[in-house]
Design a protein around this motif. Sequence first.
Motif, PDB file in Angstrom:
ATOM      1  N   LYS A  78     -72.475  43.450  27.486  1.00 14.55           N
ATOM      2  CA  LYS A  78     -73.907  43.690  27.616  1.00 14.55           C
ATOM      3  C   LYS A  78     -74.176  45.119  28.057  1.00 14.55           C
ATOM      4  CE  LYS A  78     -78.289  42.453  28.042  1.00 14.55           C
ATOM      5  NZ  LYS A  78     -79.126  42.063  26.915  1.00 14.55           N
ATOM      6  N   SER A  79     -73.360  45.620  29.014  1.00 12.83           N
ATOM      7  CA  SER A  79     -73.523  46.990  29.515  1.00 12.83           C
ATOM      8  C   SER A  79     -73.236  47.999  28.424  1.00 12.83           C
ATOM      9  CB  SER A  79     -72.589  47.217  30.713  1.00 12.83           C
ATOM     10  OG  SER A  79     -72.659  48.565  31.142  1.00 12.83           O
ATOM     11  N   TYR A  80     -72.204  47.728  27.614  1.00 10.29           N
ATOM     12  CA  TYR A  80     -71.851  48.684  26.557  1.00 10.29           C
ATOM     13  C   TYR A  80     -72.923  48.709  25.474  1.00 10.29           C
ATOM     14  CZ  TYR A  80     -69.478  50.890  22.672  1.00 10.29           C
ATOM     15  OH  TYR A  80     -69.170  51.708  21.620  1.00 10.29           O
ATOM     16  N   ILE A  81     -73.455  47.568  25.154  1.00 14.32           N
ATOM     17  CA  ILE A  81     -74.476  47.529  24.110  1.00 14.32           C
ATOM     18  C   ILE A  81     -75.728  48.287  24.549  1.00 14.32           C
ATOM     19  CG2 ILE A  81     -76.040  45.979  22.851  1.00 14.32           C
ATOM     20  CD1 ILE A  81     -73.803  43.911  22.856  1.00 14.32           C
ATOM     21  N   ILE A  82     -76.055  48.229  25.859  1.00 11.93           N
ATOM     22  CA  ILE A  82     -77.273  48.895  26.347  1.00 11.93           C
ATOM     23  C   ILE A  82     -77.029  50.380  26.576  1.00 11.93           C
ATOM     24  CG2 ILE A  82     -78.941  48.975  28.242  1.00 11.93           C
ATOM     25  CD1 ILE A  82     -78.511  45.960  28.576  1.00 11.93           C
ATOM     26  N   HIS A  83     -75.897  50.732  27.304  1.00  9.29           N
ATOM     27  CA  HIS A  83     -75.695  52.118  27.747  1.00  9.29           C
ATOM     28  C   HIS A  83     -74.687  52.891  26.913  1.00  9.29           C
ATOM     29  CE1 HIS A  83     -78.040  51.037  31.275  1.00  9.29           C
ATOM     30  NE2 HIS A  83     -77.189  49.999  31.523  1.00  9.29           N
ATOM     31  N   LYS A  84     -73.874  52.199  26.145  1.00  6.42           N
ATOM     32  CA  LYS A  84     -72.830  52.845  25.336  1.00  6.42           C
ATOM     33  C   LYS A  84     -71.891  53.675  26.212  1.00  6.42           C
ATOM     34  CE  LYS A  84     -74.680  51.408  21.488  1.00  6.42           C
ATOM     35  NZ  LYS A  84     -74.048  50.347  20.679  1.00  6.42           N
ATOM     36  N   ASP A  85     -71.585  53.223  27.398  1.00  2.56           N
ATOM     37  CA  ASP A  85     -70.721  53.980  28.288  1.00  2.56           C
ATOM     38  C   ASP A  85     -69.264  53.652  28.012  1.00  2.56           C
ATOM     39  OD1 ASP A  85     -71.514  51.404  29.218  1.00  2.56           O
ATOM     40  OD2 ASP A  85     -70.320  51.807  31.024  1.00  2.56           O
ATOM     41  N   PRO A  86     -68.363  54.633  28.083  1.00  2.00           N
ATOM     42  CA  PRO A  86     -66.933  54.435  27.788  1.00  2.00           C
ATOM     43  C   PRO A  86     -66.264  53.504  28.783  1.00  2.00           C
ATOM     44  CG  PRO A  86     -67.516  56.766  27.625  1.00  2.00           C
ATOM     45  CD  PRO A  86     -68.689  56.083  28.237  1.00  2.00           C
ATOM     46  N   ASP A  87     -66.709  53.463  29.982  1.00  2.00           N
ATOM     47  CA  ASP A  87     -66.051  52.612  30.978  1.00  2.00           C
ATOM     48  C   ASP A  87     -66.195  51.136  30.591  1.00  2.00           C
ATOM     49  OD1 ASP A  87     -65.347  54.836  32.403  1.00  2.00           O
ATOM     50  OD2 ASP A  87     -67.127  54.741  33.717  1.00  2.00           O
TER      51      ASP A  87
END
Length: 671
Positions: A78-87
């Motif tokens: 969910k975090s990657y889909i929203i922020h696209k952050d590498p972590d």
Amino acid sequence: MSIYYRITIACLLLVFLSMGAFGYISNQAGERMLDQSVDKHLNAVATNQQDRIISVIHAWKDRVALIASRTQLRLSLKSYIIHKDPDSLQKINSIIRDAVNSVTKVQSIQLKEIGGRFITQTAPNQASKISAELPLTDKSQTDILLKMITRDLNGGLYIHIDAPMILAGEQIGVMVVTLSADELLHSTQNYTGMGISGETLLLTTNQAGQTVYITPLRYPEHSKKKPETDTFPLTNGSLLAKAAEHHSEEIIRLSDYRDTDVMATSRYLEALNWTIIVKVDQDEVMLPMRHYQRLLVIAAFILGMIAIVIGLALARAISSPIVRLAADSQRIRLGEHQLRAKVCPAQAKELNELARSFNNLAENLLTTNNELEEKVAERTQELQELNETLEQRVTARTFDLQRANREIQETLEDLRRTQNELVESEKMAALGGLVAGVAHEINTPLGIAVTGTSHLNEYVQEIHQKTSSGKLTRNELADFIEDANQTTDLMSTQLRQASMLISNFKEIAVDQSNPDYRTISVKEYLSKIVATMQPNFKKTPHSISVDIEQDLYLITCPGALAQVLTILITNCLTHAFHHSDIANGQVTISAQRDNETSLILVADNGTGISPENLPKLFDPFFTTRRGEGGSGLGLSIAHNIVKDILHGKIRCESQLGQGTTFIITLPEKPA
């Protein structure tokens, strides 16, 4: 056929019929028991395989559900889909690698967004190793669905399962998990209790509507169609495919991919549209029955040999006394009349009875022979006496026969002479009638001519007296000349008519008295015949006419033809119009050409002839007016003239109340 062969064959037939009946009954019972056993066994195996495959599918879905339910993985996604952050992406990769290593049979995991955009997957990438793929249809009510089965270059089988990634009641992505399908292979390739030829087939329908195998075959080397390297082996149109479509759980007999007859049953997994077919070769199933049948054949052979031995022994025991009786009868026939058959207590009761009957028969024959010799001697004496008087009887009978024969010959000659006289009398009667009619017809014009001559003579004398006395006036002379012209014209007309009648009659009379063959105009000659017959019709209300459209020429005997037509026309007046209710009878004579023959038709509209009289019409002395002037010879004479002189044929067509037609067929040239 001798009694040896008859009894032996009867024993053999008895044995074979008994063995055949026993073998048939036992074979039918054995087949029913075997079918029941196979039915029970195959259904048990099919149910077991169905349970195993369902368990494998549930295990796959449980493993995928275990991975998809990890909270940390869903939060990171969910975090990657929203922020696209590498972590977040790095944490996702770490979690799915750990899942691959910790969850059994998981080969790779792939994450996608809801729209289908690729996010990440574990290594190695299995897509580069795929050699064949089969899309699946999963109709189960769960969110985790089987999407595809693939095969790699080494023959490994993999299942691809889709699972939704849900966080707080909202789907945030899709997980595609690839698992090894070894468990499915182990389940279908477990042949425990299935014998040498038993096999479990797993089939489904692809997107093209074709039936395909999901798992490998047990005997791929015997398949009629080898599977290609880039697709699953197709079976569409085969008997196995048809069995899969019907989803029958009953035992069915069909041919498999090896073109081998098998017995099979099936189970259907509706949620996945998979069909499980458990089969075994019929040859293997029927092996115990064939062994039993071989034993029956061996037993039948042994019993047959025993039956032959028993039959021969029984035949010998029965036939030996009979052969002796036959030999004794032969010796009696050759002169040993006192010879008798022996009655032995060791023999069967029936054979002793036969020997006694034989002896009684011999005694009776001897007695009968003596009686016959006495009767022969008596008959010989009688024959000698009869022979002495036979010649006298033959001479007397011969004389009687000769006398009777002379009497018969004389009677036959009298009959022939009488018949000829009757025929000639009939001919003369017909000719006399013709002469009388013509004479009456000629009398009228001659009478008119005589009257005219007398009248003219008186008128001439009167004119002569007036001329001599000088009292003749011009008007009286003119009246005399006019009256003389009318009288001479009338006399000329009547004398020409009489001359024509005499000429026609003379020609026809000459033809009848001097019959010869010449060419005639049919229309002209028939008209002359009708003219001579016309006086016979003047005394009646009937008429006669000639109806010939074109002139025909015919080589024939005119006199004979005139005789025939005279008889037929006279017959019309005598028979066709003799009823008073026929007021205006019509006789029509016509002629026509038919190929190489000419047809002359004499038709009337009279009373007609009954069907029972038609076959007898031309018989001599047959008439329907016996005692009324009919002799029965007219048509018989006409038939003989047409047949013997004109070399033609005559027949009659008639129906009661519709008239009669006589048809004369004459050749173009007489033979």
